[in-house]
Design an enzyme around this catalytic site. Structure first.
Site, PDB file in Angstrom:
ATOM      1  N   LYS A  21       0.831  -1.208   0.000  1.00  0.00           N
ATOM      2  CA  LYS A  21       0.000   0.000   0.000  1.00  0.00           C
ATOM      3  C   LYS A  21       0.871   1.267   0.000  1.00  0.00           C
ATOM      4  O   LYS A  21       0.641   2.177  -0.805  1.00  0.00           O
ATOM      5  CB  LYS A  21      -0.914  -0.040   1.233  1.00  0.00           C
ATOM      6  CG  LYS A  21      -1.846   1.134   1.393  1.00  0.00           C
ATOM      7  CD  LYS A  21      -2.963   0.782   2.344  1.00  0.00           C
ATOM      8  CE  LYS A  21      -2.595   0.869   3.810  1.00  0.00           C
ATOM      9  NZ  LYS A  21      -2.530   2.232   4.339  1.00  0.00           N
ATOM     10  N   SER A  22       1.875   1.308   0.862  1.00  0.00           N
ATOM     11  CA  SER A  22       2.723   2.511   0.946  1.00  0.00           C
ATOM     12  C   SER A  22       3.417   2.773  -0.393  1.00  0.00           C
ATOM     13  O   SER A  22       3.476   3.920  -0.865  1.00  0.00           O
ATOM     14  CB  SER A  22       3.816   2.316   2.000  1.00  0.00           C
ATOM     15  OG  SER A  22       3.272   2.383   3.275  1.00  0.00           O
ATOM     16  N   ARG A 118      -7.481  13.064  12.782  1.00  0.00           N
ATOM     17  CA  ARG A 118      -6.064  12.693  12.894  1.00  0.00           C
ATOM     18  C   ARG A 118      -5.190  13.944  12.774  1.00  0.00           C
ATOM     19  O   ARG A 118      -5.508  14.870  12.049  1.00  0.00           O
ATOM     20  CB  ARG A 118      -5.719  11.643  11.831  1.00  0.00           C
ATOM     21  CG  ARG A 118      -6.492  10.357  12.150  1.00  0.00           C
ATOM     22  CD  ARG A 118      -6.159   9.238  11.246  1.00  0.00           C
ATOM     23  NE  ARG A 118      -4.765   8.843  11.352  1.00  0.00           N
ATOM     24  CZ  ARG A 118      -4.174   8.015  10.502  1.00  0.00           C
ATOM     25  NH1 ARG A 118      -4.855   7.534   9.475  1.00  0.00           N
ATOM     26  NH2 ARG A 118      -2.919   7.690  10.671  1.00  0.00           N
ATOM     27  N   ASP A 312       2.579  -0.849  12.062  1.00  0.00           N
ATOM     28  CA  ASP A 312       1.263  -1.372  11.668  1.00  0.00           C
ATOM     29  C   ASP A 312       1.032  -2.800  12.167  1.00  0.00           C
ATOM     30  O   ASP A 312      -0.083  -3.316  12.066  1.00  0.00           O
ATOM     31  CB  ASP A 312       1.105  -1.298  10.143  1.00  0.00           C
ATOM     32  CG  ASP A 312       1.072   0.153   9.669  1.00  0.00           C
ATOM     33  OD1 ASP A 312       0.654   1.032  10.452  1.00  0.00           O
ATOM     34  OD2 ASP A 312       1.479   0.419   8.519  1.00  0.00           O
TER      35      ASP A 312
END
Ligand code: S3P
Length: 430
Positions: A21-22, A118, A312
């Protein structure tokens, strides 16, 4: 959507997980700010990456999504006609803010209820130092963000928090700034942006804990292959360690040393695995991981400097700790409180419902291994990593566990349940 999970027999077979994903976010962003064509293969099909893709289209990037490849045509970015919706994705809002701050137009970025709470002061401060004009809700703390693009200048910036999103935001802004930027990280965070910048022909140097980036760089579009997502693989690694008789192979996984701290942690816990076929593709290390059932896991202490490399995976370490022998202690992980959910609170609350012996701390948790977890009804807090961690906990709980709101796995890993089916596990949904 809810799921009912029972103890499975064993995991056997071979899988490939979808693209990281990153790296996928970055491939799209770099493609859009480079000259010419970028072809991205094995891109993540996650909702977060789709948020980046849709925002880039709204600022004028031509993107064609074919069956197995995404084609990005770099061109001059333009003012969006509407707000940019970053969905649930911190990476989208923080990285795009860096790009947009250096483009001479007005834009507004927002997201879902989680993203709107956030912290954004961590990017607003350095962007303002660079000469950017950026505002946020509640005295410049939260989204929606308003950006009025300006000519930027390089800065010297000592980061207070270890965050790859903040670092990447500043690096991207520097590409549209005069001079040089020097960034100092408190601890090494994932370095995908630095690697990709070099891969696209850019200049960036590392000197100890300092990163030096040249301003006003011109990049060239590239063909890029996205390695399998290590963070998604971690759920299959953990499941194989705890389900008796399991043995699986995960192929073509990203093995960037700034991402695989989880392997070091499970090694200390007594987890058995092997790394095979290591090579480098598109500037990133990649290889296969073979994992074996590991009967006696032991509790471990995890130190603050390790946290960015397992950021994560920490909820998953809580799950492993809850059935390992002895204590597992996580310290220095306060950042978890400002993720998609407050992950210290969400994972400790939900694991307690499964009879885990876990104590919440301000900057982490202490979990004492118990002989057995017991099935119950738990909730994902609409957080993809909590949902997937709870599925692994349910695999070792006695009875039928119901996990509520599991549709959020699509945020990072829409193929999560299908991949488990491929390894012989069935689920029922309600
Ligand atoms: C990411 C960096 C990490 C990570 C997030 C993705 C990235 O966040 O938790 O899932 O792509 O740069 P921080 O760098 O803010 O800790």
């Amino acid at each position: 959507m809810n799921i009912i999970v029972e103890k499975p027999k064993k995991l056997k077979g071979e899988i490939e997980v979808s693209g990281d994903k990153s790296i996928s976010h970055r491939a799209l962003i770099f493609g859009s700010i480079s000259e010419g064509i970028t072809e991205v293969s094995n891109i993540s099909k996650s909702k977060d990456v789709l948020s980046t893709l849709n925002c880039l289209k709204k600022i004028g990037t031509k993107i064609e999504e074919r069956e197995d490849i995404v084609i990005v045509e770099g061109s001059k970015l333009k003012e969006p006609e509407d707000i940019l919706d970053c969905g649930n994705s911190g990476t989208t809002i923080r990285l795009l803010s860096g790009v947009l701050s250096g483009h001479p137009f007005y834009s507004v970025l927002t997201g879902d209820s989680s993203l709107k709470n956030r912290p954004m002061d961590r990017i607003i401060k350095p962007l303002k130092m660079m000469g950017g004009e950026i505002y946020g809700r509640d005295s410049n703390k939260f989204p929606p963000l308003t950006i009025i693009g300006k000519k930027l200048k390089g800065i010297n910036f000592k980061m207070e928090i270890a965050s790859a999103q903040v670092k990447s935001c500043i690096i991207l802004a520097t590409l549209f700034a005069d001079g040089y930027t020097e960034i100092e990280e408190p601890y090494q965070t994932r370095d995908h942006t630095e690697r990709m910048l070099k891969y696209f022909g850019g200049e960036i140097e590392k000197n100890g804990s300092k990163i030096i980036v040249k301003g006003n760089q011109k990049l060239k579009g590239k063909k890029i292959f996205v390695p399998g997502d290590f963070s998604s693989s971690a759920y299959f690694i953990a499941a194989s360690l705890v389900i008796p008789d399991s043995e699986i192979l995960i192929k073509n996984v990203g093995l960037n040393s700034t991402r695989i701290g989880f392997l070091k942690v499970i090694e200390r816990m007594g987890g058995k695995f092997e790394i095979l076929n290591k090579k480098e593709i598109s500037g990133e290390p990649i290889g296969d991981i073979k994992i074996y059932y590991s009967e006696k896991l032991k509790g471990v202490e995890v130190f603050p400097e390790e946290v960015p490399n397992i950021i994560d995976e920490i909820p998953l370490i809580a799950v492993l700790g809850s059935i390992a022998e002895g204590k597992t202690i996580i310290k220095g992980a306060k950042e978890l409180r400002v993720k998609e959910s407050d992950r210290i609170k969400s994972i400790t609350t939900e694991l307690k419902k499964l009879s885990a012996d876990i104590e919440e701390k301000e900057d982490g948790f202490i979990v004492k291994g118990v002989k057995k977890l017991k099935a119950s009804k738990v909730n994902s807090w609409q957080d993809h990593r909590i949902a997937m961690s709870l599925v692994i906990a349910s695999f070792v709980a006695e009875g039928k566990t119901i996990i509520e709101n599991v549709e959020c796995v699509d945020i990072s890993f829409p193929e999560f349940f299908d991949k488990f089916r491929q390894l012989g596990i069935d689920f029922s949904f309600s």
